[in-house]
Design a protein around this motif. Structure first.
Motif, PDB file in Angstrom:
ATOM      1  N   THR A  65       0.806  -1.217   0.000  1.00  0.00           N
ATOM      2  CA  THR A  65       0.000   0.000   0.000  1.00  0.00           C
ATOM      3  C   THR A  65       0.847   1.279   0.000  1.00  0.00           C
ATOM      4  OG1 THR A  65      -0.189  -0.048   2.419  1.00  0.00           O
ATOM      5  CG2 THR A  65      -1.937  -1.129   1.161  1.00  0.00           C
ATOM      6  N   VAL A  66       2.155   1.151   0.206  1.00  0.00           N
ATOM      7  CA  VAL A  66       3.024   2.337   0.124  1.00  0.00           C
ATOM      8  C   VAL A  66       3.233   2.654  -1.350  1.00  0.00           C
ATOM      9  CG1 VAL A  66       5.259   3.344   0.698  1.00  0.00           C
ATOM     10  CG2 VAL A  66       4.182   1.717   2.268  1.00  0.00           C
ATOM     11  N   PRO A  67       2.853   3.835  -1.809  1.00  0.00           N
ATOM     12  CA  PRO A  67       2.916   4.151  -3.242  1.00  0.00           C
ATOM     13  C   PRO A  67       4.285   3.876  -3.862  1.00  0.00           C
ATOM     14  CG  PRO A  67       1.720   5.867  -2.080  1.00  0.00           C
ATOM     15  CD  PRO A  67       2.299   4.961  -1.025  1.00  0.00           C
ATOM     16  N   ASP A  68       4.296   3.056  -4.895  1.00  0.00           N
ATOM     17  CA  ASP A  68       5.473   2.768  -5.720  1.00  0.00           C
ATOM     18  C   ASP A  68       6.587   2.011  -4.992  1.00  0.00           C
ATOM     19  OD1 ASP A  68       4.331   4.179  -7.914  1.00  0.00           O
ATOM     20  OD2 ASP A  68       5.023   6.073  -7.050  1.00  0.00           O
ATOM     21  N   MET A  69       6.349   1.572  -3.748  1.00  0.00           N
ATOM     22  CA  MET A  69       7.425   0.947  -2.981  1.00  0.00           C
ATOM     23  C   MET A  69       7.833  -0.407  -3.560  1.00  0.00           C
ATOM     24  SD  MET A  69       9.598   1.402  -0.607  1.00  0.00           S
ATOM     25  CE  MET A  69       8.997   2.721   0.482  1.00  0.00           C
ATOM     26  N   MET A  70       6.880  -1.199  -4.003  1.00  0.00           N
ATOM     27  CA  MET A  70       7.222  -2.509  -4.551  1.00  0.00           C
ATOM     28  C   MET A  70       8.085  -2.358  -5.803  1.00  0.00           C
ATOM     29  SD  MET A  70       5.924  -4.751  -2.496  1.00  0.00           S
ATOM     30  CE  MET A  70       5.947  -6.239  -3.471  1.00  0.00           C
ATOM     31  N   ASP A  71       7.731  -1.424  -6.660  1.00  0.00           N
ATOM     32  CA  ASP A  71       8.517  -1.192  -7.865  1.00  0.00           C
ATOM     33  C   ASP A  71       9.910  -0.675  -7.517  1.00  0.00           C
ATOM     34  OD1 ASP A  71       6.451  -2.012  -9.502  1.00  0.00           O
ATOM     35  OD2 ASP A  71       5.727   0.022  -9.902  1.00  0.00           O
ATOM     36  N   ALA A  72       9.988   0.201  -6.514  1.00  0.00           N
ATOM     37  CA  ALA A  72      11.280   0.747  -6.109  1.00  0.00           C
ATOM     38  C   ALA A  72      12.172  -0.342  -5.527  1.00  0.00           C
ATOM     39  CB  ALA A  72      11.079   1.875  -5.095  1.00  0.00           C
ATOM     40  N   LEU A  73      11.590  -1.237  -4.730  1.00  0.00           N
ATOM     41  CA  LEU A  73      12.369  -2.347  -4.182  1.00  0.00           C
ATOM     42  C   LEU A  73      12.923  -3.222  -5.294  1.00  0.00           C
ATOM     43  CD1 LEU A  73      10.407  -3.581  -1.037  1.00  0.00           C
ATOM     44  CD2 LEU A  73      12.833  -2.976  -1.136  1.00  0.00           C
ATOM     45  N   ASP A  74      12.085  -3.534  -6.259  1.00  0.00           N
ATOM     46  CA  ASP A  74      12.541  -4.369  -7.365  1.00  0.00           C
ATOM     47  C   ASP A  74      13.674  -3.695  -8.130  1.00  0.00           C
ATOM     48  OD1 ASP A  74      11.892  -6.785  -9.227  1.00  0.00           O
ATOM     49  OD2 ASP A  74      11.963  -5.061 -10.580  1.00  0.00           O
ATOM     50  N   MET A  75      13.533  -2.414  -8.394  1.00  0.00           N
ATOM     51  CA  MET A  75      14.552  -1.691  -9.142  1.00  0.00           C
ATOM     52  C   MET A  75      15.865  -1.580  -8.372  1.00  0.00           C
ATOM     53  SD  MET A  75      15.738  -0.023 -11.702  1.00  0.00           S
ATOM     54  CE  MET A  75      14.304   0.216 -12.761  1.00  0.00           C
ATOM     55  N   GLU A  76      15.770  -1.114  -7.120  1.00  0.00           N
ATOM     56  CA  GLU A  76      16.983  -0.794  -6.368  1.00  0.00           C
ATOM     57  C   GLU A  76      17.690  -2.029  -5.815  1.00  0.00           C
ATOM     58  OE1 GLU A  76      18.084   2.227  -6.565  1.00  0.00           O
ATOM     59  OE2 GLU A  76      16.256   2.922  -7.530  1.00  0.00           O
ATOM     60  N   VAL A  77      16.916  -3.042  -5.420  1.00  0.00           N
ATOM     61  CA  VAL A  77      17.511  -4.229  -4.807  1.00  0.00           C
ATOM     62  C   VAL A  77      17.771  -5.317  -5.843  1.00  0.00           C
ATOM     63  CG1 VAL A  77      17.188  -6.060  -3.095  1.00  0.00           C
ATOM     64  CG2 VAL A  77      16.451  -3.727  -2.579  1.00  0.00           C
ATOM     65  N   ARG A  78      16.738  -5.697  -6.577  1.00  0.00           N
ATOM     66  CA  ARG A  78      16.897  -6.824  -7.495  1.00  0.00           C
ATOM     67  C   ARG A  78      17.667  -6.428  -8.755  1.00  0.00           C
ATOM     68  NH1 ARG A  78      14.832  -9.293 -11.820  1.00  0.00           N
ATOM     69  NH2 ARG A  78      13.316  -7.627 -12.210  1.00  0.00           N
ATOM     70  N   GLN A  79      17.343  -5.266  -9.335  1.00  0.00           N
ATOM     71  CA  GLN A  79      17.978  -4.894 -10.595  1.00  0.00           C
ATOM     72  C   GLN A  79      19.317  -4.185 -10.400  1.00  0.00           C
ATOM     73  OE1 GLN A  79      15.370  -3.306 -13.708  1.00  0.00           O
ATOM     74  NE2 GLN A  79      13.577  -3.863 -12.490  1.00  0.00           N
ATOM     75  N   LYS A  80      19.384  -3.245  -9.447  1.00  0.00           N
ATOM     76  CA  LYS A  80      20.633  -2.510  -9.238  1.00  0.00           C
ATOM     77  C   LYS A  80      21.574  -3.210  -8.265  1.00  0.00           C
ATOM     78  CE  LYS A  80      18.827   2.113 -10.284  1.00  0.00           C
ATOM     79  NZ  LYS A  80      18.663   3.495  -9.762  1.00  0.00           N
ATOM     80  N   GLY A  81      21.050  -4.148  -7.471  1.00  0.00           N
ATOM     81  CA  GLY A  81      21.907  -4.937  -6.592  1.00  0.00           C
ATOM     82  C   GLY A  81      22.386  -4.230  -5.345  1.00  0.00           C
ATOM     83  N   LYS A  82      21.611  -3.303  -4.812  1.00  0.00           N
ATOM     84  CA  LYS A  82      22.007  -2.638  -3.576  1.00  0.00           C
ATOM     85  C   LYS A  82      21.911  -3.609  -2.396  1.00  0.00           C
ATOM     86  CE  LYS A  82      20.683   2.021  -5.025  1.00  0.00           C
ATOM     87  NZ  LYS A  82      19.834   3.214  -4.758  1.00  0.00           N
ATOM     88  N   PRO A  83      22.825  -3.514  -1.426  1.00  0.00           N
ATOM     89  CA  PRO A  83      22.765  -4.389  -0.259  1.00  0.00           C
ATOM     90  C   PRO A  83      21.432  -4.252   0.476  1.00  0.00           C
ATOM     91  CG  PRO A  83      24.879  -3.279  -0.360  1.00  0.00           C
ATOM     92  CD  PRO A  83      24.012  -2.641  -1.395  1.00  0.00           C
TER      93      PRO A  83
END
Length: 214
Positions: A65-83
């Motif tokens: 329910t947090v706006p855009d958070m799921m997409d941001a997690l996927d981008m920053e963690v899964r795609q960009k590989g941030k710890p």
């Protein structure tokens, strides 16, 4: 450097933030700890922490329910590989699904399900209090550096992650039967226990996470 703790209404945010701040200070690390419910803040963070307390489904819904958070997690963690560090239910959400009061999808980063602890008679559920960590042979990880075999950590949970790949289980705890305590792969690590409540061992783990470059 900035480490963002995601605020989605489920987690010991103050305790986690204070522990990370203390770990950074003790480790001589120039790290800003920021609690945020803004998806855009993940783009400016070097590290991301997802805490969590309560039921799997409630936490999953809160995160969604947090706006855009799921997409941001996927981008920053899964795609960009941030710890990334998941704590308690935050770790459980890394799984494919949880079956607490229904079946709910997780993030799908660690293959497996989150199921109720199958403890034998005489073991109370929830599993609450101090217990030791048993590290899988050959599974030493930079975030676990300096933690001795059998070190104690603080747990509060009734469900645990059953990982499909045993190689992604870095540590387990004996609670009448093995309970997954630490999972990890690539840029991801998760702890079932609460490092922010685990005194010196927890602070060491958090400082290691703040230094970690996968």
């Amino acid at each position: 450097m900035t480490c963002v703790i995601i605020d989605y209404g489920s987690g010991n945010l103050r305790s986690a933030a204070k522990a990370l701040e203390r770990a950074a200070a003790q480790g001589g690390l120039d790290t800003a700890i920021k609690v945020s419910d803004r998806a855009e803040d993940l783009a400016n963070a070097e590290r991301i922490v997802l805490p969590g307390v309560g039921a799997f489904g409630d936490c999953r819904q809160g995160l969604a329910t947090v706006p855009d958070m799921m997409d941001a997690l996927d981008m920053e963690v899964r795609q960009k590989g941030k710890p990334f560090l998941g704590i308690c239910v935050g770790m459980q959400l890394m799984a494919d699904r949880g079956v607490e009061h229904g079946t709910y999808s997780g993030l799908g980063w660690i293959g497996g399900e989150v199921k109720r602890i199958e403890a034998p008679a005489g073991y109370k559920i929830p599993h609450m209090g101090w217990n030791d960590l048993n590290f899988r042979p050959g599974a030493r990880h930079p975030v676990l550096e300096g933690l001795d075999q059998g070190v104690h950590a603080y747990f509060v949970h009734s469900y645990s992650l059953r990982a499909e790949d045993p190689g992604q289980v870095l540590a387990w705890t004996d609670y009448g039967a093995p309970v997954t305590s630490v999972v990890g792969r690539d840029n991801l690590i998760g702890t079932q226990f609460h490092p922010e409540k685990s005194q010196a061992a927890g602070l060491r783990l958090l400082a290691n996470f703040l230094r970690w470059t996968p």
